[in-house]
Enzyme design. Structure first.
Site, PDB file in Angstrom:
ATOM      1  N   TYR A  22      -7.623   2.778   0.810  1.00 13.27           N
ATOM      2  CA  TYR A  22      -6.634   2.469   1.688  1.00 13.27           C
ATOM      3  C   TYR A  22      -6.547   2.169   3.443  1.00 13.27           C
ATOM      4  CZ  TYR A  22      -4.790   5.097  -2.247  1.00 13.27           C
ATOM      5  OH  TYR A  22      -4.158   5.304  -3.627  1.00 13.27           O
ATOM      6  N   HIS A  99       1.716  -2.890  -2.014  1.00 14.25           N
ATOM      7  CA  HIS A  99       0.428  -1.605  -2.340  1.00 14.25           C
ATOM      8  C   HIS A  99      -0.586  -1.408  -0.874  1.00 14.25           C
ATOM      9  CE1 HIS A  99       2.138   0.267  -5.696  1.00 14.25           C
ATOM     10  NE2 HIS A  99       2.737  -0.827  -5.873  1.00 14.25           N
TER      11      HIS A  99
HETATM   12  C1  DQA Z   1      -0.815   3.186  -3.310  1.00 13.00           C
HETATM   13  C2  DQA Z   1      -1.562   2.480  -4.853  1.00 13.00           C
HETATM   14  C3  DQA Z   1      -1.124   4.196  -5.787  1.00 13.00           C
HETATM   15  O1  DQA Z   1      -1.505   4.118  -6.992  1.00 13.00           O
HETATM   16  C4  DQA Z   1      -1.750   5.133  -5.538  1.00 13.00           C
HETATM   17  O2  DQA Z   1      -1.349   6.571  -6.191  1.00 13.00           O
HETATM   18  C5  DQA Z   1      -0.753   5.667  -3.915  1.00 13.00           C
HETATM   19  C6  DQA Z   1      -1.229   4.168  -2.671  1.00 13.00           C
HETATM   20  C7  DQA Z   1      -1.498   2.340  -2.401  1.00 13.00           C
HETATM   21  O3  DQA Z   1      -0.706   1.396  -1.596  1.00 13.00           O
HETATM   22  O4  DQA Z   1      -2.260   1.058  -3.197  1.00 13.00           O
HETATM   23  O5  DQA Z   1      -0.588   6.311  -2.934  1.00 13.00           O
HETATM   24  O6  DQA Z   1       0.240   2.476  -4.051  1.00 13.00           O
END
Ligand code: DQA
Length: 145
Positions: A22, A99
């Site tokens: 992230y 995402h």
């Molecule tokens: C997410 C991807 C999801 O699978 C994960 O559960 C998240 C973050 C992303 O921003 O990459 O919490 O949404």
């Protein structure tokens, strides 16, 4: 133009949570970047994060009358929440799903989204830039429709 930005469970921990997926930006930093970009385009933002599915659904219902579209990073709810899917359909505005991580390069359960078929489009994998790309994409879409 006014856009609502929805952030699902655990995105409040950005900056410290799994930076390999992230990145290092906090959600507050991402919000600031997004507001700078939005201001340049004269877009107003309503920004929220919650760890509570019900609170997100209530927020969508409350804010639907005042916005033109949504940016949605529903986090883990993306993969299973039929309730959120129904709430987005009821809120009846175009939305872009986004995402930070490339969910398709991760565990198989993340490859499925219950929201994506209703989205204008989906942006994945560009870390904090996913938010900026999604904002531009949605704003261009709303301007042209
Ligand atoms: C997410 C991807 C999801 O699978 C994960 O559960 C998240 C973050 C992303 O921003 O990459 O919490 O949404």
């Amino acid at each position: 133009m006014r856009i609502g930005v929805v952030n699902g469970p655990k995105l409040n921990l950005l900056g410290e949570r799994e930076p390999e997926h992230y990145g290092h930006r906090t959600l507050a930093e991402i919000e600031a970047m997004l507001r700078t970009r939005a201001e340049r385009r004269s877009i107003e933002l309503e920004f929220m994060q919650s760890n509570d599915e019900g609170a997100i659904i209530a927020w969508l219902q409350e804010h639907a009358p005042g916005v033109d579209g949504w940016l949605v990073n529903a986090a883990i709810l993306t993969h299973s929440s039929e309730a959120l899917r129904d709430a987005l359909l009821a809120a009846a505005h175009p939305f872009v799903e986004l995402h930070l991580s490339n969910v398709f390069a991760r565990e198989p359960f993340r490859h499925r989204s219950v929201l994506a078929e209703h989205a204008v489009g989906v942006i994945v994998g560009f870390r904090e830039n996913s938010y900026l790309l999604a904002l531009d994409a949605l704003a261009d879409y709303l301007e042209r429709r």
